[in-house]
Design an enzyme around this catalytic site. Sequence first.
Site, PDB file in Angstrom:
ATOM      1  N   ASP A   6      28.860 -28.069   0.138  1.00  0.00           N
ATOM      2  CA  ASP A   6      29.816 -27.064   0.158  1.00  0.00           C
ATOM      3  C   ASP A   6      31.131 -27.395   0.295  1.00  0.00           C
ATOM      4  O   ASP A   6      31.257 -28.564   0.833  1.00  0.00           O
ATOM      5  CB  ASP A   6      29.326 -26.121   1.518  1.00  0.00           C
ATOM      6  N   SER A   7      32.190 -26.588   0.352  1.00  0.00           N
ATOM      7  CA  SER A   7      33.376 -26.911   0.630  1.00  0.00           C
ATOM      8  C   SER A   7      33.589 -27.189   1.819  1.00  0.00           C
ATOM      9  O   SER A   7      34.813 -27.896   2.356  1.00  0.00           O
ATOM     10  CB  SER A   7      34.459 -25.633   0.015  1.00  0.00           C
ATOM     11  N   CYS A  69      26.901 -23.385  -1.968  1.00  0.00           N
ATOM     12  CA  CYS A  69      28.309 -22.798  -2.166  1.00  0.00           C
ATOM     13  C   CYS A  69      28.297 -21.631  -3.358  1.00  0.00           C
ATOM     14  O   CYS A  69      28.038 -22.223  -4.210  1.00  0.00           O
ATOM     15  CB  CYS A  69      29.406 -23.653  -2.107  1.00  0.00           C
ATOM     16  N   ASN A  70      28.472 -20.554  -3.107  1.00  0.00           N
ATOM     17  CA  ASN A  70      28.411 -19.676  -4.091  1.00  0.00           C
ATOM     18  C   ASN A  70      29.438 -19.870  -5.176  1.00  0.00           C
ATOM     19  O   ASN A  70      29.371 -19.770  -6.469  1.00  0.00           O
ATOM     20  CB  ASN A  70      28.621 -18.172  -3.775  1.00  0.00           C
ATOM     21  N   GLU A 148      35.573 -21.950   9.645  1.00  0.00           N
ATOM     22  CA  GLU A 148      35.969 -23.264   9.677  1.00  0.00           C
ATOM     23  C   GLU A 148      36.627 -23.465  11.452  1.00  0.00           C
ATOM     24  O   GLU A 148      36.432 -24.642  11.747  1.00  0.00           O
ATOM     25  CB  GLU A 148      37.167 -23.511   8.791  1.00  0.00           C
ATOM     26  N   CYS A 185      28.896 -15.528  -0.076  1.00  0.00           N
ATOM     27  CA  CYS A 185      29.529 -16.879   0.475  1.00  0.00           C
ATOM     28  C   CYS A 185      28.753 -17.294   1.485  1.00  0.00           C
ATOM     29  O   CYS A 185      28.460 -16.554   2.482  1.00  0.00           O
ATOM     30  CB  CYS A 185      30.880 -16.436   0.779  1.00  0.00           C
ATOM     31  N   HIS A 187      29.535 -19.221   3.971  1.00  0.00           N
ATOM     32  CA  HIS A 187      30.013 -18.891   5.218  1.00  0.00           C
ATOM     33  C   HIS A 187      30.093 -17.709   5.889  1.00  0.00           C
ATOM     34  O   HIS A 187      29.915 -17.858   7.345  1.00  0.00           O
ATOM     35  CB  HIS A 187      31.801 -19.115   5.193  1.00  0.00           C
TER      36      HIS A 187
HETATM   37  N1  DGL Z   1      31.032 -21.231   1.171  1.00  0.00           N
HETATM   38  C1  DGL Z   1      31.646 -20.775  -0.294  1.00  0.00           C
HETATM   39  C2  DGL Z   1      30.846 -19.979  -1.261  1.00  0.00           C
HETATM   40  O1  DGL Z   1      29.621 -19.804  -0.611  1.00  0.00           O
HETATM   41  C3  DGL Z   1      33.157 -20.579  -0.172  1.00  0.00           C
HETATM   42  C4  DGL Z   1      33.925 -21.140   0.640  1.00  0.00           C
HETATM   43  C5  DGL Z   1      35.438 -21.614   0.050  1.00  0.00           C
HETATM   44  O2  DGL Z   1      36.049 -20.588  -0.046  1.00  0.00           O
HETATM   45  O3  DGL Z   1      35.678 -22.625   0.134  1.00  0.00           O
HETATM   46  O4  DGL Z   1      31.345 -19.313  -1.565  1.00  0.00           O
END
Ligand code: DGL
Length: 273
Positions: A6-7, A69-70, A148, A185, A187
Amino acid sequence: MIGVFDSGVGGLSVWREIARLIPDVPLVYLADQAHIPYGGRPLDEVRRLTLRAAEWLIGRDCAVVVIACNTASAAALEALRATFPATPFVGIEPAIKPAALHTQTGVVGVLATPTTLHSRRYADLVARWGRHVRVVEQACPGWVQAVEELPARVVCAGDDGLSRLVGDCVTPLLAQGADTLVLGCTHFPFLRPWIERAIGAWQVAHPDAQAATIIDPAPAVARRVRQVWLDLAVHCGDAPPAREFWTTGSAGQFAHVASALLGYAISACALTL
Ligand code: DGL
């Protein structure tokens, strides 16, 4: 070994489901925090970053790579499969299909990043599964950053700041009649208590409104990962399974936030991609 990408820390919402479902399998988690957030970046840039991360995970002997991560899945899943044909990839996408089956009001609300909502993959998903319902979308500015920084956020800004941040995005979906909210997402599951609070506040103000349900696809993704892993028939050995956490950002900050999100202490290493 299974790689989970993931990011940032959001993919841990998928990681914890995988760790719960297949506890004997070694896992390596990679967060590209040097480039977070992905959710506001152009799709081709997210694709390039995701390909680089996957190459690193495959180089560390990951037999399966989970794009938790979507945004990265929307941008890169096809390119990943074309570039690394020998590696099975499991991605994640907003759960429009189960939401469309579940809704009673006929309105599904999707909470996701702008990049996911603007992707062709997302448009295809809505065209395929959301045809008989109304799908209303909400980009959620500040949510990824809030997760975060979650431990510090709760201490400094208090619950009120977060409640407002989350409520400002959830309430418009409920006001449009959504009774099913899709967490698009990875997160966002970590903001679930605040999302539930926003739903509760709406319900108090509108007692006749349909109670809203939250859909998080992480458990379904973990079931898919288990199946893919079992199909590979990799023998794990009897030693306790590795749990590695890597970040392109600060290892200390990652470990601090991840430990708070998971509810137990982990340590992390830093790398440059
Ligand atoms: N966790 C990421 C997702 O599922 C997005 C986080 C980001 O914007 O970096 O889309």
